[in-house]
Structure formats: C-alpha cells, structure tokens
Design a protein around this motif. Structure first.
Motif, short mmCIF file in Angstrom:
data_model
loop_
_atom_site.label_atom_id
_atom_site.label_comp_id
_atom_site.label_asym_id
_atom_site.label_seq_id
_atom_site.Cartn_x
_atom_site.Cartn_y
_atom_site.Cartn_z
N GLN A 38 0.82 -1.21 0.00
CA GLN A 38 0.00 0.00 0.00
C GLN A 38 0.86 1.26 0.00
OE1 GLN A 38 -2.57 0.69 3.49
NE2 GLN A 38 -4.19 1.06 2.01
N THR B 273 -1.85 -0.86 -3.76
CA THR B 273 -3.04 -0.02 -3.61
C THR B 273 -2.61 1.38 -3.18
OG1 THR B 273 -4.36 -1.93 -2.98
CG2 THR B 273 -5.25 0.24 -2.41
N GLU C 278 -3.99 4.77 -1.67
CA GLU C 278 -5.16 5.22 -0.93
C GLU C 278 -5.02 6.70 -0.58
OE1 GLU C 278 -7.22 4.44 3.34
OE2 GLU C 278 -6.54 2.69 2.23
N SER D 26 -9.47 4.65 -3.30
CA SER D 26 -8.22 3.94 -3.55
C SER D 26 -8.18 3.43 -4.98
CB SER D 26 -8.05 2.79 -2.56
OG SER D 26 -9.07 1.84 -2.72
#
Length: 115
Positions: A36, A58, A60, A86
């Motif tokens: 992330q 990801t 976000e 996201s």
C-alpha cells in the motif's frame, strides 16, 4: 467452529470455555502479495517502494483533496481519487515505475518491481 465473517481465504479457530474465547488462530492470506501507498499531506508514503512481480499495490488517498496517480511511462493511471478512495494496480513485469500526481506534479514516487 464459529463463523466470524472473515475473508474467504482466512480461517479462524476458536476454543470456547463457558462464554469466553480462549484462543484464536488465523492462517495467512495466500496468493498475490499486496502493498500500500498512502497519499497524505501532498506526498506518497512510502515515496519509494520495492515489490515482487505479481504484487498488487493499492494507492489510498488520505488527503482532503483529490489526487490522480499516473505512471511516467503510462503503464497505469487512476481516476481522480477523492478522500478515502483507492486505486489498485498489479505489477506483472519487473522494472522501475516512477509515478506522479497529475493534479500536483511535484508529488512523485517510485515502485521498483523485482522477479
């Protein structure tokens, strides 16, 4: 066994005594790796990230304004991400993937993908 609403790939085992739960064991997720990048305070955190081929990254947005994540080489591009939105991208080839925010070009980061 008690069902708890965990993700399908997770397994929870409970040992009960009376009304209390004594122990819980959980198996790790299998399949693609995940990583992330947080967008906050007009920065990507971490600014540089190293992952293996097949990893899902990801992005976000935790900022209070929209951001747009774009690879310098055009290999990925998010829609405008509002607060809490996201965008996920699976890296299928090794290499260097510098990226930036198309709305705030001073925001830059890089993903290094290894075999």
């Amino acid at each position: 066994m008690i069902r708890t609403g965990l993700a399908p790939r997770q397994l929870a085992c409970f040992a009960l005594v009376g009304l209390g739960v004594i122990a819980m064991a959980q198996t790790p997720l299998r399949g693609a790796e995940a990583s992330q990048v947080k967008i906050e305070n007009f920065t990507f955190a971490p600014k540089a990230l190293s992952v293996k081929v097949g990893t899902v990254v990801t992005f976000e947005n935790d900022d209070d304004i929209p951001h747009l994540v774009v690879a310098n080489d055009g290999s990925f591009r998010s829609k405008a991400l509002d607060t809490g939105d996201s965008y996920a991208f699976t890296f299928t080839k090794s290499g260097e993937y510098p990226y930036f925010c198309a709305l705030h070009p001073h925001m830059q980061g890089s993903i290094t993908v290894t075999p």
